[in-house]
Write an enzyme that holds these catalytic residues in place. Structure first.
Site, PDB file in Angstrom:
ATOM      1  N   LYS A  72      69.942 -25.880 -23.905  1.00 36.60           N
ATOM      2  CA  LYS A  72      68.677 -25.958 -24.421  1.00 36.60           C
ATOM      3  C   LYS A  72      68.564 -26.979 -25.704  1.00 36.60           C
ATOM      4  O   LYS A  72      67.172 -27.660 -25.546  1.00 36.60           O
ATOM      5  CB  LYS A  72      68.299 -24.421 -25.339  1.00 36.60           C
ATOM      6  N   GLN A 127      69.053 -16.154 -29.731  1.00 37.02           N
ATOM      7  CA  GLN A 127      69.971 -15.888 -28.383  1.00 37.02           C
ATOM      8  C   GLN A 127      70.217 -14.439 -28.345  1.00 37.02           C
ATOM      9  O   GLN A 127      71.251 -14.041 -29.415  1.00 37.02           O
ATOM     10  CB  GLN A 127      71.077 -17.122 -28.451  1.00 37.02           C
ATOM     11  N   ASP A 166      60.128 -16.899 -26.074  1.00 35.06           N
ATOM     12  CA  ASP A 166      60.837 -16.241 -25.026  1.00 35.06           C
ATOM     13  C   ASP A 166      59.972 -15.408 -24.527  1.00 35.06           C
ATOM     14  O   ASP A 166      60.375 -14.713 -23.258  1.00 35.06           O
ATOM     15  CB  ASP A 166      61.906 -15.383 -25.550  1.00 35.06           C
TER      16      ASP A 166
END
Ligand code: NAP
Length: 298
Positions: free
Chosen positions: A54, A98, A121
């Protein structure tokens, strides 16, 4: 029937290129560089790889990448303090924590601490609620990537029967909402679904997000259906040598060839699109925060 194998890597490269062009224009015209903060707690090897990929992709798109890594003993309070700082930091436009987090940290509490405007997200209840009510929030990256693939390979979506297998908050539910928004007739399957085969056979579109290798067999697929396989399952691969493994999806890929009109492979399908959509969401969040319509950059 010849089955089109959807090249997720090529499609993702296209999305990333477009994002990079818009980012360059944003810098030229407004002096703004989008910034994505990623937070990793603990040393889950898969998470470490995701975070590295990422970070690389973010920089390649011309954005700033801020990495915050902590060992698994970080307290929930300290993580919430960091989220608060990132929420206030003007150079940070997107925040990604995460998952999974260590057991002593409440995932839901952390996600709700992220400012919904920076929730790239799309997991915050405000963004989930906006998606469910037809609003304009940030959409989870994996289903967003699946939708872009379906728009390209499934033709007109309106009126099609779509069967989404899996009802998680991060893939199945938002995928179903997105397809409903496109006027598909949506059915959601899960572990208690009585007749998965019958539901599959009715579907013009199948999206699987389960985590069970080869759950969908060739004889469960309607001729001409389009299949998006989100599942990622590691199975033993004796053909590669003793103890060797390989990655497969939820669909028996070989058996689907010749029946489906298009299918995503695993690997090389949905996975690359997820990261590309994270970059897209970071740009979208930046533009919204600055009140700049995307069309102004095109
Ligand atoms: P999850 O939270 O574990 O959800 C799995 C869903 O599958 C649940 O709704 C479960 O039903 C359902 N299910 C389990 N067994 C089933 C069965 N035999 N028949 C029908 N439904 C069944 O998983 P997730 O986080 O959504 O992820 C799903 C898969 O996608 C995993 O393999 C994951 O690795 C992969 N994934 C890939 C990406 C990517 O970028 N490529 C991103 C995210 C996830 P219940 O609700 O009844 O338990």
């Amino acid at each position: 029937m010849k089955t089109k194998i959807i090249d997720g890597r090529a499609m993702a490269a296209g999305v990333r290129e477009r994002v990079a062009k818009l980012v360059a224009t944003l810098k030229d015209r407004h002096g703004i560089t989008p910034g994505l903060a990623v937070v990793l707690v603990g040393d889950n090897p898969a998470s470490r790889i995701y975070i590295r990929n990422k970070g690389k992709a973010t920089k390649a798109a011309g954005m700033n990448s801020f990495e915050h890594r902590f060992d698994a003993s970080l307290s929930e309070g300290d993580l919430l303090k960091l989220i608060d700082q990132l929420n206030k930091d003007q150079t940070v436009n997107g925040i990604l924590v995460q998952l999974p987090l260590p057991d002593h940290i409440d995932d839901a509490k952390v996600i709700s601490a992220i400012s919904p405007d920076k929730d790239v997200d799309g997991f915050h209840v405000i963004n989930a609620g906006l998606l469910a009510t037809g609003g304009d929030g940030l959409v989870p990256c994996t289903p967003l990537g699946c939708l872009l693939m379906l728009k390209k390979y499934a033709g007109k979506l309106s009126g099609k029967n779509a069967f989404v297998i899996g009802r998680s908050n991060i893939v199945g539910k938002p995928m179903a909402q997105l397809l409903l928004k496109e006027s598909c007739t949506v059915t959601i399957g899960h572990s208690k679904t009585r007749d998965l085969r019958a539901e599959c056979l009715r579907a013009d579109i199948i999206v699987t997000a389960v985590g069970v290798a080869h759950l969908v067999k060739g004889d469960m697929i309607k001729a001409g259906a389009v299949i998006i396989d989100v599942g990622q399952n590691v199975i033993l691969a004796p053909e590669k040598g003793e103890g060797k493994t390989r990655l497969v999806g939820d669909v028996d890929f070989e058996a689907a060839l010749g029946v489906a009109s298009a299918i995503t492979p695993v690997p090389g399908g949905v996975g690359p699109m997820t990261i590309a959509c994270l970059l897209k969401n970071t740009l979208t969040a930046t533009l919204k925060q600055h009140g700049i319509p995307e069309r102004e950059l095109v």
